[in-house]
Write a protein that holds these residues in place. Structure first.
Motif, PDB file in Angstrom:
ATOM      1  N   LEU A 130      19.650  32.666  61.101  1.00 14.54           N
ATOM      2  CA  LEU A 130      19.731  33.906  60.342  1.00 14.54           C
ATOM      3  C   LEU A 130      21.172  34.209  59.938  1.00 14.54           C
ATOM      4  O   LEU A 130      21.438  34.638  58.810  1.00 14.54           O
ATOM      5  CB  LEU A 130      19.162  35.075  61.147  1.00 14.54           C
ATOM      6  CG  LEU A 130      17.662  35.342  60.973  1.00 14.54           C
ATOM      7  CD1 LEU A 130      16.813  34.196  61.504  1.00 14.54           C
ATOM      8  CD2 LEU A 130      17.254  36.641  61.651  1.00 14.54           C
ATOM      9  N   ALA A 131      22.106  33.976  60.854  1.00 13.07           N
ATOM     10  CA  ALA A 131      23.514  34.242  60.558  1.00 13.07           C
ATOM     11  C   ALA A 131      24.021  33.360  59.421  1.00 13.07           C
ATOM     12  O   ALA A 131      24.865  33.779  58.621  1.00 13.07           O
ATOM     13  CB  ALA A 131      24.361  34.033  61.809  1.00 13.07           C
ATOM     14  N   VAL A 135      17.451  31.230  57.184  1.00 12.59           N
ATOM     15  CA  VAL A 135      16.177  31.925  57.354  1.00 12.59           C
ATOM     16  C   VAL A 135      16.411  33.386  56.998  1.00 12.59           C
ATOM     17  O   VAL A 135      17.329  34.012  57.533  1.00 12.59           O
ATOM     18  CB  VAL A 135      15.652  31.802  58.803  1.00 12.59           C
ATOM     19  CG1 VAL A 135      14.389  32.638  58.993  1.00 12.59           C
ATOM     20  CG2 VAL A 135      15.384  30.341  59.146  1.00 12.59           C
ATOM     21  N   PRO A 136      15.614  33.951  56.082  1.00 10.41           N
ATOM     22  CA  PRO A 136      15.809  35.357  55.699  1.00 10.41           C
ATOM     23  C   PRO A 136      15.611  36.290  56.885  1.00 10.41           C
ATOM     24  O   PRO A 136      14.776  36.041  57.759  1.00 10.41           O
ATOM     25  CB  PRO A 136      14.723  35.582  54.636  1.00 10.41           C
ATOM     26  CG  PRO A 136      14.326  34.230  54.169  1.00 10.41           C
ATOM     27  CD  PRO A 136      14.513  33.314  55.338  1.00 10.41           C
ATOM     28  N   GLN A 188      16.819  42.660  67.706  1.00 13.78           N
ATOM     29  CA  GLN A 188      18.199  43.126  67.575  1.00 13.78           C
ATOM     30  C   GLN A 188      19.206  41.991  67.659  1.00 13.78           C
ATOM     31  O   GLN A 188      20.107  41.878  66.815  1.00 13.78           O
ATOM     32  CB  GLN A 188      18.501  44.163  68.657  1.00 13.78           C
ATOM     33  CG  GLN A 188      19.956  44.654  68.649  1.00 13.78           C
ATOM     34  CD  GLN A 188      20.173  45.795  69.625  1.00 13.78           C
ATOM     35  OE1 GLN A 188      19.399  46.740  69.668  1.00 13.78           O
ATOM     36  NE2 GLN A 188      21.232  45.708  70.414  1.00 13.78           N
ATOM     37  N   HIS A 189      19.063  41.152  68.656  1.00 18.25           N
ATOM     38  CA  HIS A 189      20.116  40.160  68.899  1.00 18.25           C
ATOM     39  C   HIS A 189      19.950  38.877  68.096  1.00 18.25           C
ATOM     40  O   HIS A 189      20.900  38.097  67.994  1.00 18.25           O
ATOM     41  CB  HIS A 189      20.207  39.870  70.394  1.00 18.25           C
ATOM     42  CG  HIS A 189      20.668  41.050  71.195  1.00 18.25           C
ATOM     43  ND1 HIS A 189      21.931  41.572  71.084  1.00 18.25           N
ATOM     44  CD2 HIS A 189      20.012  41.843  72.093  1.00 18.25           C
ATOM     45  CE1 HIS A 189      22.056  42.618  71.891  1.00 18.25           C
ATOM     46  NE2 HIS A 189      20.906  42.803  72.509  1.00 18.25           N
ATOM     47  N   SER A 190      18.780  38.671  67.506  1.00 12.00           N
ATOM     48  CA  SER A 190      18.644  37.543  66.584  1.00 12.00           C
ATOM     49  C   SER A 190      19.074  37.938  65.180  1.00 12.00           C
ATOM     50  O   SER A 190      19.465  37.073  64.385  1.00 12.00           O
ATOM     51  CB  SER A 190      17.196  37.041  66.551  1.00 12.00           C
ATOM     52  OG  SER A 190      16.335  38.023  66.001  1.00 12.00           O
ATOM     53  N   GLY A 191      19.000  39.233  64.882  1.00 14.73           N
ATOM     54  CA  GLY A 191      19.392  39.708  63.562  1.00 14.73           C
ATOM     55  C   GLY A 191      18.245  39.912  62.597  1.00 14.73           C
ATOM     56  O   GLY A 191      18.458  40.078  61.392  1.00 14.73           O
ATOM     57  N   CYS A 232      22.451  23.102  61.365  1.00 15.15           N
ATOM     58  CA  CYS A 232      23.000  24.418  61.694  1.00 15.15           C
ATOM     59  C   CYS A 232      22.979  24.650  63.202  1.00 15.15           C
ATOM     60  O   CYS A 232      23.981  25.078  63.788  1.00 15.15           O
ATOM     61  CB  CYS A 232      22.205  25.500  60.969  1.00 15.15           C
ATOM     62  SG  CYS A 232      22.752  27.192  61.359  1.00 15.15           S
ATOM     63  N   LEU A 233      21.848  24.374  63.826  1.00 20.56           N
ATOM     64  CA  LEU A 233      21.747  24.550  65.279  1.00 20.56           C
ATOM     65  C   LEU A 233      22.693  23.603  66.013  1.00 20.56           C
ATOM     66  O   LEU A 233      23.380  24.005  66.964  1.00 20.56           O
ATOM     67  CB  LEU A 233      20.312  24.322  65.734  1.00 20.56           C
ATOM     68  CG  LEU A 233      19.284  25.368  65.313  1.00 20.56           C
ATOM     69  CD1 LEU A 233      17.870  24.926  65.700  1.00 20.56           C
ATOM     70  CD2 LEU A 233      19.590  26.729  65.946  1.00 20.56           C
TER      71      LEU A 233
END
Length: 305
Positions: A130-131, A135-136, A188-191, A232-233
């Motif tokens: 997400l960052a 992924v939207p 919250q913490h994944s965004g 990315c990961l």
């Protein structure tokens, strides 16, 4: 030079016992616990928490809030293993691999909230993607996870290990009201901008988690494919000690995931599977390791530096 005093409040629970075992015998700290007759005495607990350097709370949510409320010594630092403070802005989230700055934030924090077991896997998979915009943030995320029964607390453990263990269910899906307490933490913490669907389950094994998130590539931006998601990961966790991303080739060779494969370790193992426009993100880890006690000790070590 005196060693720091570390007080475990709730050292008889599943997580507390694991933390106690990991810290027992270390010479760089002094471990403090209460004798059995004082564990539920508010006066003795308040005295202990205000006399230590770092308190580790392994308590139910309400008891954890009460323990924090009893603090009047401003020098005491806290690691809370409950879910009481995980979405509060004045607490530092204790997932050291969240981003490049998080480990330093934990190291200097006064209040650290240890991540939940399921959120560790979900956030570990989602937050980097997400960052990076791959992924939207409003993607309709569905998370499926199976944990060992030790994640269910004393009642579930007793059901599987007590006198009537033979009657315990081999597998059960729960959280059917789609309001599991971990959902706000994951969002919250994944965004994520929207609440994810989270479907947890327990199996008839003591510990270990396998968590999966399915993605449809047609719902992602043009050009985003499994290779970019994996890259990315892999890049995000390249320099971390406790999170490992399987190569794409290694993932292709896997035919099944055993939730117990990482038991006894403090590592979070991530994988990306793919087929004809579909991707499956997967996380496997020990719910008592990286999902609980291992993360708490990792955070403690950061705070002791």
């Amino acid at each position: 030079m005196t060693t720091p005093l570390i007080f475990i409040d709730g050292d008889q629970g599943t997580t507390g016992l694991q933390i106690h075992q990991r810290l027992h015998g270390r010479t760089d700290l002094t471990l403090v616990t209460l004798p059995a007759e004082q564990r539920k005495d508010p006066k003795h607990r308040a005295e202990a928490i205000n006399a230590c350097d770092i308190a580790i709370l392994c308590l139910p949510d309400e008891a954890a809030r009460a323990a924090v409320a009893s603090l009047h010594n401003p020098a005491v630092r806290v690691i809370d293993a409950s879910s009481a403070h995980r979405t509060q802005a004045d607490w530092t989230y204790g997932f050291a691999e969240l981003n490049r700055q998080q480990a330093q934030r934990i190291a200097s924090a006064r209040r650290v909230s240890n991540p939940g077991c399921y959120p560790t896997g979900a956030i570990g998979l989602l937050q980097p993607l997400l960052a990076a915009g791959l992924v939207p943030r409003d993607y309709p995320i569905s998370i499926h996870a199976v944990s060992g029964y030790s994640g269910g607390g004393r009642a579930v453990v007793d059901a599987h290990e007590g006198d009537n263990a033979s009657a315990a269910a081999a597998f059960q899906v729960y959280g059917l009201g789609l309001a599991h307490k971990h959902v706000p933490e994951i969002q919250q913490h994944s965004g994520l901008s929207e609440r994810p669907v989270f479907v947890p389950a327990y199996g008839a094994f003591r510990q270990g988690i396998v968590l999966t998130i399915a993605l449809q590539l047609r719902l992602l931006a043009p050009g985003v494919d499994a290779a970019r998601l994996h890259a990315c990961l892999a890049q995000h966790y390249a320099s971390t000690a406790y999170v490992k991303v399987d190569s794409r080739e290694a993932a292709k060779n896997l035919e099944r995931l055993d939730p117990q494969m990482m038991n006894g370790s403090d590592h979070l193992r991530l994988m990306v599977f793919e087929n004809e426009g579909q991707v499956l993100l997967a996380a496997v880890f020990d719910n008592l390791g990286k999902g609980a006690a291992g993360a708490a000790v990792q955070n403690l070590d950061l705070m002791l530096v």
